[in-house]
Design an enzyme around this catalytic site. Sequence first.
Site, PDB file in Angstrom:
ATOM      1  NE  ARG A  19     -71.629  47.950  30.591  1.00  0.00           N
ATOM      2  CZ  ARG A  19     -72.082  48.714  31.063  1.00  0.00           C
ATOM      3  NH1 ARG A  19     -71.779  49.925  30.860  1.00  0.00           N
ATOM      4  NH2 ARG A  19     -72.457  48.756  32.621  1.00  0.00           N
TER       5      ARG A  19
ATOM      6  NE  ARG B 121     -74.873  53.215  33.447  1.00  0.00           N
ATOM      7  CZ  ARG B 121     -74.643  52.192  33.602  1.00  0.00           C
ATOM      8  NH1 ARG B 121     -73.916  52.401  34.894  1.00  0.00           N
ATOM      9  NH2 ARG B 121     -75.478  51.134  33.650  1.00  0.00           N
TER      10      ARG B 121
ATOM     11  N   GLY C 276     -76.333  51.895  37.191  1.00  0.00           N
ATOM     12  CA  GLY C 276     -77.818  51.587  36.433  1.00  0.00           C
ATOM     13  C   GLY C 276     -78.807  50.394  37.222  1.00  0.00           C
TER      14      GLY C 276
ATOM     15  CG  ASP D 199     -67.943  47.451  37.775  1.00  0.00           C
ATOM     16  OD1 ASP D 199     -69.179  48.327  37.253  1.00  0.00           O
ATOM     17  OD2 ASP D 199     -67.546  47.041  36.679  1.00  0.00           O
TER      18      ASP D 199
ATOM     19  CG  ASP E 276     -74.268  43.869  35.309  1.00  0.00           C
ATOM     20  OD1 ASP E 276     -75.342  43.563  34.544  1.00  0.00           O
ATOM     21  OD2 ASP E 276     -73.737  45.133  35.052  1.00  0.00           O
TER      22      ASP E 276
ATOM     23  CG  ASP F 115     -70.187  43.231  37.901  1.00  0.00           C
ATOM     24  OD1 ASP F 115     -71.360  44.171  38.292  1.00  0.00           O
ATOM     25  OD2 ASP F 115     -70.492  43.626  36.452  1.00  0.00           O
TER      26      ASP F 115
ATOM     27  CB  THR G 124     -74.994  46.061  39.756  1.00  0.00           C
ATOM     28  OG1 THR G 124     -74.523  45.633  38.175  1.00  0.00           O
ATOM     29  CG2 THR G 124     -73.837  44.785  40.726  1.00  0.00           C
TER      30      THR G 124
HETATM   31  O1  F6P Z   1     -74.654  47.156  34.858  1.00  0.00           O
HETATM   32  C1  F6P Z   1     -76.145  47.781  34.752  1.00  0.00           C
HETATM   33  C2  F6P Z   1     -76.584  47.037  33.186  1.00  0.00           C
HETATM   34  O2  F6P Z   1     -77.804  46.362  32.862  1.00  0.00           O
HETATM   35  C3  F6P Z   1     -75.316  46.423  32.707  1.00  0.00           C
HETATM   36  O3  F6P Z   1     -76.782  45.088  32.388  1.00  0.00           O
HETATM   37  C4  F6P Z   1     -76.030  46.707  30.584  1.00  0.00           C
HETATM   38  O4  F6P Z   1     -74.676  45.783  30.228  1.00  0.00           O
HETATM   39  C5  F6P Z   1     -75.468  48.121  31.403  1.00  0.00           C
HETATM   40  O5  F6P Z   1     -75.884  48.626  32.601  1.00  0.00           O
HETATM   41  C6  F6P Z   1     -76.801  49.273  30.354  1.00  0.00           C
HETATM   42  O6  F6P Z   1     -76.625  50.100  31.226  1.00  0.00           O
HETATM   43  P1  F6P Z   1     -77.552  51.362  30.375  1.00  0.00           P
HETATM   44  O7  F6P Z   1     -78.650  51.566  31.070  1.00  0.00           O
HETATM   45  O8  F6P Z   1     -76.799  52.922  30.836  1.00  0.00           O
HETATM   46  O9  F6P Z   1     -77.981  50.992  28.935  1.00  0.00           O
END
Ligand code: F6P
Length: 323
Positions: free
Chosen positions: A172, A72, A11, A103, A128, A130, A126
């Site tokens: 998440r 991804r 992301g 991660d 997050d 995390d 990120t």
């Molecule tokens: O890891 C970053 C993040 O924005 C999370 O907070 C979220 O759950 C996820 O990515 C959403 O991913 P995507 O953009 O692939 O839907």
Amino acid sequence: MKKIALFTSGGDAPGMNACIRSVVRSAIYLDLEVYGIKYGYDGMIRGEIQKMESYSVSNIVQTGGTILKSARSEDFRTKEGREKAYKNLKKHGIEGLIAIGGDGTFTGANLFYDEFGIPVVGAPGTIDNDLYGSDYTIGFDTAVNTALDAIDKIRDTAASHDRVFFIEVMGRHSGYIAIQSGIGGGAEMVMVPETSTTIDDVIKKLKDGRDNKKTSSIVVVAEGDEQGSALQIAERVKAETPKMDIRVTSLGHIQRGGGPTAFDRILASRLGLAAVEGLMNGEKNVMVGVIDNKITYTNLKLAISKSKPLNEELIRLTKILSI
Ligand code: F6P
């Protein structure tokens, strides 16, 4: 080491561009050739690798997103995909990698290092926040401020209509955005995956608020909360308290965009230089981070396997300030 490459993956996060700029300019300053890989691991597999110059990163320090694009990658999960990626790096004579991501990105990087031995330094990017091994990740501060701006606006309408709002923020597996935006936005309650909160707890909190002459309430919910999404939680609360006027807002991907805050630009710039210097000093499979405002290098295996607990002090603070 003469040639290195960098990429962004997973992301996107505000401040990734400031980090790309820092890596490219630091590498050139330190007499390295630097290559940009587009679309993360997918681009590595497809061979989308281009030399970058100092001017390639002009006018991006203030922008959101990533000029190198992100993905991804499913193909990188296969041995065949990783072999293709390795061959492409060899073709360009790349001797070290800088991976900007979270991660998932580092899980891939760690595996790649184990299999092919290419030194890699990860820079935590990120929203997050995390990752074990850094107090802050690139993009987190901006995401919190974006969420806060939205919470402030929702508070205006919540107060005007005497309503309860459930506001879902990203995360998440982690409640960092929720807890920080909740404290900053004066939320009555914050629901995060790290602590368990029942629907009865939520209802009690909202009723106590009414008894304390609160006419409106804000509940911030991290998307990964164990009770479900903000919408699901709101529906269960509504079923038991039909008289409460309840609304739900999910902030979603707006939290991933926008120009980075000063904090994120500076963090990203520091981590970019430290990532390049780490590679030059022989670091091989690490994540660069900032702990107590000092640059640190943490083994990637640790960064991806250890969890970073939420600050207990912040959890307590939320409870105390929301009476
Ligand atoms: O890891 C970053 C993040 O924005 C999370 O907070 C979220 O759950 C996820 O990515 C959403 O991913 P995507 O953009 O692939 O839907």
